[in-house]
Design a protein around this motif. Structure first.
Motif, PDB file in Angstrom:
ATOM      1  N   ARG A 130       3.722 -38.890 -12.119  1.00  0.00           N
ATOM      2  CA  ARG A 130       5.097 -38.576 -11.796  1.00  0.00           C
ATOM      3  C   ARG A 130       5.620 -39.660 -10.900  1.00  0.00           C
ATOM      4  N   ASP A 131       4.838 -40.093  -9.843  1.00  0.00           N
ATOM      5  CA  ASP A 131       5.352 -41.003  -8.943  1.00  0.00           C
ATOM      6  C   ASP A 131       5.843 -42.288  -9.281  1.00  0.00           C
ATOM      7  N   PHE A 132       4.861 -42.751 -10.356  1.00  0.00           N
ATOM      8  CA  PHE A 132       5.053 -44.079 -10.992  1.00  0.00           C
ATOM      9  C   PHE A 132       6.519 -43.899 -11.863  1.00  0.00           C
ATOM     10  N   ALA A 133       6.695 -42.689 -12.599  1.00  0.00           N
ATOM     11  CA  ALA A 133       7.772 -42.531 -13.066  1.00  0.00           C
ATOM     12  C   ALA A 133       8.936 -42.412 -12.235  1.00  0.00           C
ATOM     13  N   LEU A 134       9.053 -41.694 -11.266  1.00  0.00           N
ATOM     14  CA  LEU A 134      10.129 -41.744 -10.232  1.00  0.00           C
ATOM     15  C   LEU A 134      10.259 -43.205  -9.452  1.00  0.00           C
ATOM     16  N   MET A 135       9.435 -44.084  -9.400  1.00  0.00           N
ATOM     17  CA  MET A 135       9.575 -45.484  -9.025  1.00  0.00           C
ATOM     18  C   MET A 135      10.572 -46.113  -9.934  1.00  0.00           C
ATOM     19  N   MET A 136      10.103 -45.926 -11.209  1.00  0.00           N
ATOM     20  CA  MET A 136      10.723 -46.516 -12.167  1.00  0.00           C
ATOM     21  C   MET A 136      12.131 -46.272 -12.534  1.00  0.00           C
ATOM     22  N   GLN A 137      12.224 -44.859 -12.396  1.00  0.00           N
ATOM     23  CA  GLN A 137      13.643 -44.201 -12.079  1.00  0.00           C
ATOM     24  C   GLN A 137      14.576 -44.863 -10.886  1.00  0.00           C
ATOM     25  N   SER A 138      13.819 -45.257  -9.812  1.00  0.00           N
ATOM     26  CA  SER A 138      14.403 -45.540  -8.636  1.00  0.00           C
ATOM     27  C   SER A 138      14.948 -47.058  -8.787  1.00  0.00           C
ATOM     28  N   ARG A 139      13.879 -47.707  -9.333  1.00  0.00           N
ATOM     29  CA  ARG A 139      14.245 -49.170  -9.740  1.00  0.00           C
ATOM     30  C   ARG A 139      15.196 -49.450 -10.807  1.00  0.00           C
ATOM     31  N   SER A 140      15.301 -48.776 -11.878  1.00  0.00           N
ATOM     32  CA  SER A 140      16.158 -48.905 -12.895  1.00  0.00           C
ATOM     33  C   SER A 140      17.465 -48.315 -12.324  1.00  0.00           C
ATOM     34  N   SER A 141      17.969 -47.293 -11.312  1.00  0.00           N
ATOM     35  CA  SER A 141      18.890 -46.866 -10.895  1.00  0.00           C
ATOM     36  C   SER A 141      19.618 -48.040 -10.006  1.00  0.00           C
ATOM     37  N   ALA A 142      18.518 -48.634  -9.113  1.00  0.00           N
ATOM     38  CA  ALA A 142      19.127 -49.911  -8.332  1.00  0.00           C
ATOM     39  C   ALA A 142      19.363 -51.106  -9.129  1.00  0.00           C
ATOM     40  N   GLU A 143      18.637 -51.389 -10.154  1.00  0.00           N
ATOM     41  CA  GLU A 143      19.181 -52.679 -10.948  1.00  0.00           C
ATOM     42  C   GLU A 143      20.082 -52.313 -11.944  1.00  0.00           C
ATOM     43  N   PHE A 144      20.053 -51.506 -12.568  1.00  0.00           N
ATOM     44  CA  PHE A 144      20.895 -51.167 -13.614  1.00  0.00           C
ATOM     45  C   PHE A 144      22.355 -50.355 -13.267  1.00  0.00           C
ATOM     46  N   GLN A 145      22.141 -49.687 -12.319  1.00  0.00           N
ATOM     47  CA  GLN A 145      23.193 -48.367 -11.796  1.00  0.00           C
ATOM     48  C   GLN A 145      23.392 -47.251 -13.073  1.00  0.00           C
ATOM     49  N   VAL A 146      22.156 -46.969 -13.644  1.00  0.00           N
ATOM     50  CA  VAL A 146      21.916 -45.771 -14.617  1.00  0.00           C
ATOM     51  C   VAL A 146      20.913 -45.195 -14.019  1.00  0.00           C
ATOM     52  N   ASP A 147      21.143 -43.813 -13.754  1.00  0.00           N
ATOM     53  CA  ASP A 147      20.150 -42.789 -12.967  1.00  0.00           C
ATOM     54  C   ASP A 147      19.753 -41.717 -13.937  1.00  0.00           C
ATOM     55  N   ILE A 148      18.697 -41.964 -14.802  1.00  0.00           N
ATOM     56  CA  ILE A 148      18.150 -40.853 -15.598  1.00  0.00           C
ATOM     57  C   ILE A 148      16.776 -40.211 -15.187  1.00  0.00           C
ATOM     58  N   HIS A 149      16.830 -38.951 -15.046  1.00  0.00           N
ATOM     59  CA  HIS A 149      15.455 -38.344 -14.467  1.00  0.00           C
ATOM     60  C   HIS A 149      14.521 -38.672 -15.461  1.00  0.00           C
TER      61      HIS A 149
END
Length: 271
Positions: A130-149
């Motif tokens: 789950r922490d790796f998953a949340l890190m992927m979410q965090s980076r995706s949100s920052a890079e793509f401006q798309v925030d999907i849990h």
């Protein structure tokens, strides 16, 4: 025949992507290294997607190698993911009037790239990382401006057009062949816990800037007009619009998410 050649001969999407990549490398010498590294030097379509997403999401705290490995592990855990990636690419090609080649989502379109990253993050989440998953979410949100849990399950053939500002909460769910435009929120209504986010059925089109807030279902093959705020369940095969949204007519066709028709002029007389 070598294994890569066998794969290529039985994979029309990958074959087409490679043909388009060769044309880019020929006509745009400045991009040749990028195209070779991302596509032409990769053995499979899945590796090409992983390469592009990994290079976009890497940062000093998350190496691209770890992201590539996460893609491979997700595919090993769920072999259907390979077909889902292809369905997502073809959804963009089918529904986005600006998309003229199948390679474009892989190289350039952040909606597809964010969706691919989410699918891997969801695999990590369901396998307990789950922490790796949340890190992927965090980076995706920052890079793509798309925030999907990363907890959000999604069907195949999802299209996120333009993508900037899309937010999807943890207990949301999306069916097959859903289309979302920029600025869409699938959110809750406050600080409540538990199951609190919308369930989007197959074939739904959600217009730009629409906000769907709460734990209820948007019925199959419905349309949510741009800028609407939806606070209650929507039946199948209708169009809703307004703040708060109300039913303004039928969906207008059997597959709103594929036709991408957002014009409500056909309901002008009814209003």
């Amino acid at each position: 025949m070598s294994e890569p050649a066998i794969i290529l001969s039985h994979d029309p999407v990958w074959r087409r992507v490679r043909t388009e990549a060769e044309a880019i490398a020929k006509h745009e010498p400045a991009l040749a290294g990028f195209v070779y590294g991302t596509v032409l030097d990769q053995p499979t379509l899945e590796d090409a997607i992983a390469e592009r997403v990994a290079n976009r999401l890497q940062d000093p705290h998350l190496h691209s190698t770890h992201i590539r490995n996460a893609f491979r592990e997700a595919l090993e855990d769920d072999p259907d993911l390979a077909d889902i990636f292809r369905a997502d690419i073809l959804a963009v090609f089918d529904r986005d009037a600006a998309c003229e080649r199948t390679i474009e989502p892989i190289l350039y379109f952040k909606g597809f790239q964010a969706l691919a990253a989410h699918r891997v993050a969801h695999s990590l989440w369901t396998r307990g990382q789950r922490d790796f998953a949340l890190m992927m979410q965090s980076r995706s949100s920052a890079e793509f401006q798309v925030d999907i849990h990363p907890a959000v399950p999604m069907g195949r053939g999802i299209f996120i057009d333009h993508a900037t500002g899309v937010v999807i909460g943890a207990t949301a769910r999306l069916g097959n062949d859903v289309s979302l435009l920029q600025g869409v929120t699938l959110g809750g209504t406050g600080k409540e816990r538990g199951d609190r986010h919308p369930k989007i059925s197959s074939g739904v089109l959600v217009g730009a800037g629409a906000k769907i807030l709460g734990n209820f279902e948007i019925g199959a093959c419905s349309r949510v007009a741009a800028g609407s705020v939806v606070l209650s369940a929507v039946p199948p095969n209708v169009t809703v619009a307004g703040v708060p949204a109300r039913i303004v007519g039928a969906a207008g066709c059997s597959e709103p998410s594929r036709t991408m028709d957002q014009i409500l002029a056909d309901f002008a007389d009814e209003r």
